[in-house]
Scaffold this active site. Structure first.
Site, PDB file in Angstrom:
ATOM      1  N   CYS A  82      88.354  51.761 -13.689  1.00 52.24           N
ATOM      2  CA  CYS A  82      88.821  50.383 -13.854  1.00 52.24           C
ATOM      3  C   CYS A  82      88.646  49.620 -12.534  1.00 52.24           C
ATOM      4  O   CYS A  82      87.545  49.568 -12.009  1.00 52.24           O
ATOM      5  CB  CYS A  82      90.265  50.387 -14.355  1.00 52.24           C
ATOM      6  SG  CYS A  82      90.894  48.779 -14.869  1.00 52.24           S
TER       7      CYS A  82
ATOM      8  N   ASP B  52      85.020  46.990 -25.154  1.00 53.23           N
ATOM      9  CA  ASP B  52      85.886  46.663 -24.017  1.00 53.23           C
ATOM     10  C   ASP B  52      86.226  45.178 -24.061  1.00 53.23           C
ATOM     11  O   ASP B  52      85.336  44.326 -23.938  1.00 53.23           O
ATOM     12  CB  ASP B  52      85.163  47.008 -22.711  1.00 53.23           C
ATOM     13  CG  ASP B  52      86.069  46.991 -21.486  1.00 53.23           C
ATOM     14  OD1 ASP B  52      86.957  46.125 -21.425  1.00 53.23           O
ATOM     15  OD2 ASP B  52      85.864  47.838 -20.600  1.00 53.23           O
TER      16      ASP B  52
ATOM     17  N   HIS C 272      88.137  49.629 -23.234  1.00 47.62           N
ATOM     18  CA  HIS C 272      88.451  49.779 -21.820  1.00 47.62           C
ATOM     19  C   HIS C 272      89.363  50.994 -21.649  1.00 47.62           C
ATOM     20  O   HIS C 272      90.206  51.278 -22.486  1.00 47.62           O
ATOM     21  CB  HIS C 272      89.165  48.520 -21.301  1.00 47.62           C
ATOM     22  CG  HIS C 272      89.207  48.437 -19.816  1.00 47.62           C
ATOM     23  ND1 HIS C 272      88.099  48.153 -19.054  1.00 47.62           N
ATOM     24  CD2 HIS C 272      90.229  48.624 -18.942  1.00 47.62           C
ATOM     25  CE1 HIS C 272      88.429  48.148 -17.774  1.00 47.62           C
ATOM     26  NE2 HIS C 272      89.715  48.440 -17.677  1.00 47.62           N
TER      27      HIS C 272
END
Length: 244
Positions: free
Chosen positions: A117, A175, A207
């Site tokens: 991330c 995502d 995600h």
């Protein structure tokens, strides 16, 4: 199991966690966690990297503040992301890499970056700033900022021309934070500047698809395939290439 250490980050001392590989001269990896900071999931990943032969230093961004930010809602996550300074964090990663280079149990000429991330974004950005890195692995790191600020002065996409190490990037096509257009723009920028990269987009993966402690987002097939590709990539760039 990773040990707690402290390292010099300029005028400050930061906490980190180091997991040693069995090889006394193993390659090193600086690991950057997601916005939630250090938790059992990223500590476990550091251990897995060490088991695969990479001494891994997991940086604790928030050891200055004494605790990780509140990420209990999308709004709070956004506030935490905007509040984390890119220049400061990239400086922390640079000092972490220097710590590994000074460690007698690490091959100083074979250091990579890795992250999830926002940490994936920093792994990539670190390779745009530190010419001494030999590889970078980016799991679904942000590609474009909607706006810039003192904390976020340059959009990651605009740093592609400065990438100085081979990049492996993993994204999901489901995502909500990173669009197909963003991924295409990133691929195009890397190609335009003739940068060495490998990029994979996993069908149906949202995600944070690697986070096995979150059943709503975890995608086991994508996670396993991304991990296998990651180890193959790091083996080549941090072990094989450095031994030639």
């Amino acid at each position: 199991m990773a040990d707690t250490i402290e390292f010099d980050a300029g005028k400050e001392t930061l906490k980190a966690y180091i997991a040693y590989a069995a090889d006394p001269s193993a390659p090193g990896v600086v690991m950057a966690p997601a916005i939630a900071g250090v938790n059992p999931y990223v500590l476990g990943t550091a251990d897995r990297l060490a088991e695969a032969g990479f001494t891994t230093l997991l940086v604790d961004y928030y050891s200055r503040e004494g605790q990780a930010p509140d990420v209990s809602s999308p709004q709070k996550i956004g506030e935490a992301v905007s509040g984390l300074s890119d220049p400061r964090t990239l400086s922390d990663i640079k000092y972490a890499a220097e710590y590994l280079r000074r460690d007698d149990r690490v091959n100083e000429d074979s250091i990579g970056s890795f992250g999830f991330c926002i940490g994936g974004m920093y792994a990539y950005l670190a390779a745009c700033e530190d010419a001494g890195l030999s590889a970078a692995v980016d799991y679904y790191g942000a590609i474009q900022y909607t706006s810039t600020s003192d904390n976020k002065p340059i959009s990651p996409l605009d740093r592609a021309e400065h990438l100085s190490a081979p990049l492996l990037a993993h994204f999901g096509d489901f995502d909500r934070l990173i669009s197909a257009d963003d991924i295409a723009a990133f691929r195009g920028a890397l190609q335009e500047h003739q940068k060495p990269y490998e990029m994979f987009v996993y069908g149906g993966a949202p995600h944070a698809f690697d986070e096995d402690f979150r059943p709503a987002v975890y995608r086991p097939a994508a996670s396993q395939e991304a991990w296998q590709r990651t180890i193959t990539f790091l083996d080549w760039h941090l072990k094989h290439q450095s031994s030639r």
